[in-house]
Design a protein around this motif. Sequence first.
Motif, mmCIF file in Angstrom:
data_model
loop_
_atom_site.group_PDB
_atom_site.id
_atom_site.type_symbol
_atom_site.label_atom_id
_atom_site.label_comp_id
_atom_site.label_asym_id
_atom_site.label_seq_id
_atom_site.Cartn_x
_atom_site.Cartn_y
_atom_site.Cartn_z
ATOM 1 N N UNK A 131 0.833 -1.204 0.000
ATOM 2 C CA UNK A 131 0.000 0.000 0.000
ATOM 3 C C UNK A 131 0.869 1.255 0.000
ATOM 4 N N UNK A 132 0.254 2.433 -0.159
ATOM 5 C CA UNK A 132 1.031 3.673 -0.023
ATOM 6 C C UNK A 132 1.666 3.775 1.355
ATOM 7 N N UNK A 133 2.538 4.734 1.520
ATOM 8 C CA UNK A 133 3.268 4.910 2.776
ATOM 9 C C UNK A 133 2.310 5.079 3.952
ATOM 10 N N UNK A 134 2.515 4.262 4.964
ATOM 11 C CA UNK A 134 1.773 4.429 6.209
ATOM 12 C C UNK A 134 2.328 5.634 6.957
ATOM 13 N N UNK A 135 1.622 6.040 8.013
ATOM 14 C CA UNK A 135 2.118 7.164 8.809
ATOM 15 C C UNK A 135 3.473 6.841 9.432
ATOM 16 N N UNK A 293 -7.518 3.774 -2.298
ATOM 17 C CA UNK A 293 -6.216 3.283 -1.834
ATOM 18 C C UNK A 293 -5.413 4.376 -1.137
ATOM 19 N N UNK A 294 -5.647 5.641 -1.493
ATOM 20 C CA UNK A 294 -4.945 6.759 -0.868
ATOM 21 C C UNK A 294 -5.945 7.902 -0.700
ATOM 22 N N UNK A 332 -11.602 11.612 5.833
ATOM 23 C CA UNK A 332 -10.300 11.370 5.208
ATOM 24 C C UNK A 332 -9.220 11.075 6.238
ATOM 25 N N UNK A 333 -9.358 11.640 7.438
ATOM 26 C CA UNK A 333 -8.436 11.270 8.518
ATOM 27 C C UNK A 333 -8.643 9.800 8.884
ATOM 28 N N UNK A 338 -6.872 4.249 8.552
ATOM 29 C CA UNK A 338 -7.207 2.902 8.077
ATOM 30 C C UNK A 338 -6.119 2.355 7.170
ATOM 31 N N UNK A 339 -5.634 3.176 6.256
ATOM 32 C CA UNK A 339 -4.543 2.764 5.360
ATOM 33 C C UNK A 339 -3.335 2.289 6.167
ATOM 34 N N UNK A 340 -2.996 3.031 7.216
ATOM 35 C CA UNK A 340 -1.839 2.682 8.044
ATOM 36 C C UNK A 340 -2.103 1.415 8.851
#
Length: 434
Positions: A131-135, A293-294, A332-333, A338-340
Motif C-alpha cells: 500500500x502507499x506509505x503508512x504514517x 487506496x490513498x 479522510x483522517x 485505516x490505510x496505516x
Amino acid sequence: MLPRPSPVGPYARRVVDDELDELSTGLTAISLAGAKGVGKTATALQRASTVLELEQAGQRAILEADPSRLTDSQAPVLVDEWQRYPPVWDMVRRDVDRLAQPGRYLLTGSAEPASAPTHSGAGRIVTVRMRPLSLAERRLAPAAVSLSELLSGSRPGISGDVDVALPDYAREIVRSGFPGLRGLSGRAVGAALDGYLDLVVQRDFPEQGYLVRRPSVLRGWLAAYAAATASPASYTSILDAATPGDTEKPAKSTTIAYRDVLTQLWLLEPVPAWSPSQSTLSRLASAPKHHLVDPALAARLVGADEAFLLSGQPLSGRRGALRSDGTLLGALFESLVTQSVRTYAQHSEASVGHLRTRNGDHEVDLVVQGFGRRVVAIEVKLSGTVDDRDVRHLRWLADRLGDGLADAVVMTAGRHAYRRRDGIAVVPAAMLGP
C-alpha cells in the motif's frame, strides 16, 4: 503515471520488507501486488539480481520469443508489471514445480490481468499486498506504540507526546502516500494526482478490457465514491450523487464494471464488515465502508485542498457531494488511519474490518483480528481530547467480547498518548506502528 521514487539516496525500508524477508527464505515465488505508484518496484529492486521490465514492449517480445530468458536468469529474478504479459505467471509456476529455490522469483503487478493465467498459482506463488506509505513510514514521529503488541493482549503501557497536530494530518492527506510524490509540493502534487486519474480512465480501463465511452460519468462516479469515504453508503446513493438531475443515468451493469475494474487496479479498498464468531454479537450490518487506496486521491476528486479540509466547510455543492454534514476531514483522517492500520495488521497476519449494528446504535471504526481470534478495537477521532462519550462503543464491545478483546484504542489527531482509567488507550495516529 506517478513518478517513481528517485534512486538517489538510500532506500527507506518499508513495513512490508519484514514480511518479504521472512517469506523469501522459504518460498520460491512471491507476487507483490498493489496500485501503481505505491513503491513496489523500488522495494523489489532491493532484492533483485535480474530485472525483466514487462512494461517495455521490447522485453515482452524477447521473453515471448525465448522463455528461457526467465528460467536461465540469475536469481533473484524480478518480473516487473507481470500482468502486461500474463503467460509469465504460468512460466514461473512451472519453474517453481521444477526447481524449488527459495527467493528465486519476485513478481510485481499493478493490476489483475484482463486475461487470467491458466492456473491460479495457489501453493506456488504467494501474493503480498503493498500500500502507499503508512504514517509510520512517513516518519512524522517515532512509532512508539506497536499494533502487534496491542494484539498480544499484554496491555502495554501507553505514554509519550508527538509534535504532530491536525494541520499536519490535513497536509499528509493531500500530500499523498505515493512515494514518488513525497518530494513535490503545492500544484505539482495536484497535477500529478490529476495525471494519475486521467491515465486510469484513458489507459488502464482499456487495458483491462473496458472502454470508457463517457469519461465524465466515470470521473463523476469516482468523485461520489470519494465523497462517501469511510461510510457504508449504498452504491445506489453513490450513483445518484454522481449524476444529480440526470434522467439518463448509466446502467447498473456500467457502474458495477467501474467498481470491478477499479478493484482490479487495486484502487478501491473497502473495509469489510467484521464477522465475529461470538453469539453475543448478532444483528450486525454487512455493508463495507468505502475507501480509496490513498485519501489524497479522494481529496483531489472532490476538489478539497488542505485549506478546505481545515476550514470545516460542508462538502455540499461540490463534486460528487454525498455528505452535507461537514465531516470530510474526519472521513479522510479515518481513511489515512485505516490505510496505516491495514499495513501494520498485515505485518501481524491480522485482518481488518469494521463493526456496525443494523440499527446503527453501535459502531466501531476498525476491528483488527489476529490469528488467536482476539481483537483490537479502534475508534478514530479527529479531536485530540477523548471523553466517555467517545469510548461508549468500545465499552459496549468490551462487555460482549470479554477476554476476546485484546485491547481498545482511540486513535486521535492529538499530541498525547496515555491510558484512560478504564484501560482504553488513547494514541496519536502518528505514534502507531507495526
